[in-house]
Design an enzyme around this catalytic site. Sequence first.
Site, mmCIF file in Angstrom:
data_model
loop_
_atom_site.group_PDB
_atom_site.id
_atom_site.type_symbol
_atom_site.label_atom_id
_atom_site.label_comp_id
_atom_site.label_asym_id
_atom_site.label_seq_id
_atom_site.Cartn_x
_atom_site.Cartn_y
_atom_site.Cartn_z
ATOM 1 N N MET A 99 -1.661 -5.606 11.784
ATOM 2 C CA MET A 99 -1.736 -6.928 11.154
ATOM 3 C C MET A 99 -1.877 -8.013 12.221
ATOM 4 O O MET A 99 -1.242 -7.937 13.270
ATOM 5 C CB MET A 99 -0.476 -7.198 10.334
ATOM 6 C CG MET A 99 -0.130 -6.118 9.326
ATOM 7 S SD MET A 99 1.428 -6.486 8.497
ATOM 8 C CE MET A 99 1.685 -4.969 7.580
ATOM 9 N N GLY B 228 0.795 -7.127 4.092
ATOM 10 C CA GLY B 228 1.442 -8.042 5.020
ATOM 11 C C GLY B 228 2.869 -7.686 5.349
ATOM 12 O O GLY B 228 3.337 -7.963 6.450
ATOM 13 N N PHE B 229 3.591 -7.062 4.424
ATOM 14 C CA PHE B 229 4.996 -6.748 4.651
ATOM 15 C C PHE B 229 5.355 -5.411 4.022
ATOM 16 O O PHE B 229 4.825 -5.046 2.977
ATOM 17 C CB PHE B 229 5.908 -7.837 4.054
ATOM 18 C CG PHE B 229 5.692 -9.197 4.655
ATOM 19 C CD1 PHE B 229 6.367 -9.575 5.810
ATOM 20 C CD2 PHE B 229 4.810 -10.097 4.081
ATOM 21 C CE1 PHE B 229 6.157 -10.827 6.370
ATOM 22 C CE2 PHE B 229 4.585 -11.350 4.631
ATOM 23 C CZ PHE B 229 5.269 -11.715 5.786
ATOM 24 N N GLY B 230 6.282 -4.695 4.647
ATOM 25 C CA GLY B 230 6.804 -3.468 4.079
ATOM 26 C C GLY B 230 7.893 -3.759 3.070
ATOM 27 O O GLY B 230 8.402 -4.882 2.987
ATOM 28 N N GLY B 231 8.250 -2.755 2.295
ATOM 29 C CA GLY B 231 9.373 -2.868 1.377
ATOM 30 C C GLY B 231 9.103 -3.612 0.092
ATOM 31 O O GLY B 231 10.040 -3.992 -0.619
ATOM 32 N N MET C 18 -5.570 -4.540 8.953
ATOM 33 C CA MET C 18 -5.437 -5.720 8.105
ATOM 34 C C MET C 18 -5.667 -6.934 8.996
ATOM 35 O O MET C 18 -4.755 -7.726 9.269
ATOM 36 C CB MET C 18 -4.060 -5.743 7.447
ATOM 37 C CG MET C 18 -3.904 -4.683 6.376
ATOM 38 S SD MET C 18 -2.190 -4.484 5.804
ATOM 39 C CE MET C 18 -1.613 -3.295 7.011
ATOM 40 N N ASP D 165 -0.052 0.440 10.488
ATOM 41 C CA ASP D 165 -0.431 -0.826 9.859
ATOM 42 C C ASP D 165 -0.648 -1.873 10.937
ATOM 43 O O ASP D 165 0.299 -2.316 11.594
ATOM 44 C CB ASP D 165 0.670 -1.294 8.903
ATOM 45 C CG ASP D 165 0.740 -0.435 7.646
ATOM 46 O OD1 ASP D 165 -0.263 -0.378 6.922
ATOM 47 O OD2 ASP D 165 1.800 0.183 7.406
ATOM 48 N N MET E 9 -4.611 -0.754 -2.055
ATOM 49 C CA MET E 9 -3.332 -1.410 -1.802
ATOM 50 C C MET E 9 -2.589 -1.599 -3.121
ATOM 51 O O MET E 9 -3.126 -2.178 -4.060
ATOM 52 C CB MET E 9 -3.543 -2.770 -1.133
ATOM 53 C CG MET E 9 -4.028 -2.701 0.310
ATOM 54 S SD MET E 9 -2.879 -1.832 1.413
ATOM 55 C CE MET E 9 -1.388 -2.842 1.246
ATOM 56 N N HIS F 259 -4.781 1.433 9.713
ATOM 57 C CA HIS F 259 -5.206 0.543 8.620
ATOM 58 C C HIS F 259 -5.272 -0.875 9.192
ATOM 59 O O HIS F 259 -4.243 -1.491 9.482
ATOM 60 C CB HIS F 259 -4.186 0.654 7.480
ATOM 61 C CG HIS F 259 -4.385 -0.314 6.373
ATOM 62 N ND1 HIS F 259 -3.381 -0.595 5.453
ATOM 63 C CD2 HIS F 259 -5.444 -1.067 5.999
ATOM 64 C CE1 HIS F 259 -3.830 -1.486 4.589
ATOM 65 N NE2 HIS F 259 -5.074 -1.778 4.910
ATOM 66 N N ASP G 79 -1.364 2.768 -0.727
ATOM 67 C CA ASP G 79 -0.419 2.202 0.240
ATOM 68 C C ASP G 79 0.319 1.032 -0.379
ATOM 69 O O ASP G 79 -0.295 0.054 -0.806
ATOM 70 C CB ASP G 79 -1.199 1.742 1.478
ATOM 71 C CG ASP G 79 -0.305 1.159 2.564
ATOM 72 O OD1 ASP G 79 0.930 1.173 2.410
ATOM 73 O OD2 ASP G 79 -0.858 0.698 3.583
ATOM 74 N N GLY G 80 1.665 1.146 -0.434
ATOM 75 C CA GLY G 80 2.488 0.026 -0.882
ATOM 76 C C GLY G 80 3.452 0.392 -1.995
ATOM 77 O O GLY G 80 3.017 0.688 -3.097
ATOM 78 N N GLY G 81 4.732 0.381 -1.710
ATOM 79 C CA GLY G 81 5.732 0.657 -2.740
ATOM 80 C C GLY G 81 5.716 2.080 -3.246
ATOM 81 O O GLY G 81 6.169 2.362 -4.361
ATOM 82 N N SER H 9 4.418 5.337 7.011
ATOM 83 C CA SER H 9 4.016 4.111 7.691
ATOM 84 C C SER H 9 4.985 3.789 8.811
ATOM 85 O O SER H 9 6.176 3.562 8.580
ATOM 86 C CB SER H 9 3.975 2.942 6.707
ATOM 87 O OG SER H 9 3.778 1.731 7.407
ATOM 88 N N HIS I 90 0.675 6.788 9.691
ATOM 89 C CA HIS I 90 -0.036 5.607 9.201
ATOM 90 C C HIS I 90 0.365 4.403 10.048
ATOM 91 O O HIS I 90 1.547 4.081 10.183
ATOM 92 C CB HIS I 90 0.299 5.345 7.729
ATOM 93 C CG HIS I 90 -0.524 4.262 7.120
ATOM 94 N ND1 HIS I 90 -1.818 4.465 6.699
ATOM 95 C CD2 HIS I 90 -0.238 2.960 6.864
ATOM 96 C CE1 HIS I 90 -2.303 3.335 6.202
ATOM 97 N NE2 HIS I 90 -1.359 2.400 6.299
ATOM 98 N N GLY J 43 6.512 4.032 3.549
ATOM 99 C CA GLY J 43 7.234 3.504 4.693
ATOM 100 C C GLY J 43 8.725 3.497 4.466
ATOM 101 O O GLY J 43 9.452 4.364 4.953
ATOM 102 N N SER J 44 9.197 2.522 3.686
ATOM 103 C CA SER J 44 10.629 2.406 3.413
ATOM 104 C C SER J 44 11.185 3.639 2.727
ATOM 105 O O SER J 44 12.332 4.032 2.974
ATOM 106 C CB SER J 44 10.887 1.175 2.535
ATOM 107 O OG SER J 44 10.414 -0.001 3.151
#
Length: 216
Positions: free
Chosen positions: A37, A142-145, A68, A35, A137, A66, A175-177, A8, A33, A197-198
Amino acid sequence: MSLLLAPSMLSANFGELDKSVELVNEGAADWFHLDIMDGLFVPNISYGFPVVKAIAKRARKPLDAHLMIVDPDRYIDTFAACGVEYLSVHYEACNHLHRTIYHIKDKGMKAGVAINPHTPVDNLKEVLSDADFFLIMSVNPGFGGQSFIPNAVSKVKRLRQMLQECGSGALIEVDGGVGVQNAAQLCAAGADILVAGSAVFGAADPLDAMRRIKGE
C-alpha cells in the site's frame, strides 16, 4: 484443484517477522500474501521492498504480492527480482491494463487483476483471457481486520460464470474479512484462493486456524 490459502503478512507480528514467516512455512497455507500500500491509492502505507526481501529470504512457499498502489508498472521489474511469483494490480489503478498484464507475464510472474468492492466484475470482460487470476476485494482496501462485504459472494459466482463461458482457466482469489465463518461459502461460489490475515495471525492457534479455513 483444492482450495489455496494465502495468509496476509499485513497481520503478522512485525516485531517477530521470522516467527510469522515460519508459521506460514509450517502450516497448511499455500502462499504468502503481501499487501503493498502506498498511502495514495489506499489510505494507508504498509511496507516496501526491504520487508518483501526479508520475507522472500525465509519463505518456502510462493509469494503473492497485491499492489494497492498508483502506477504499479513502475515496480513490476523490482517485484520480479524479489522472487514474487504472483503479482496482482488493480483495475482501477491501471490506464493500460492489458499492457500491464503482459509486462508482469514477460517478467515470468503470474498476472492478477484486482477489483474494489464497488467495481462490477463485468468490467473485467476484456481481460478475462489475459490474466492468470483475479482478486475480488471483499472489504474496502487499505486496512486489515475489516468486516466482510457479503456482496462479494455473488461477485465470485458471476466471475466464475464469466470465466467458464469464455473458457478461461484463471483462478479467483478473495481478500478481506475471510475466515472460518465464510470460507466454505466462498469456495462453493467458485473461489480458488482465500486471503486471510486476522483470522490466521489473530487466532489463538494459527496453525489450527489455517487448517480450519481450508476445511481440513
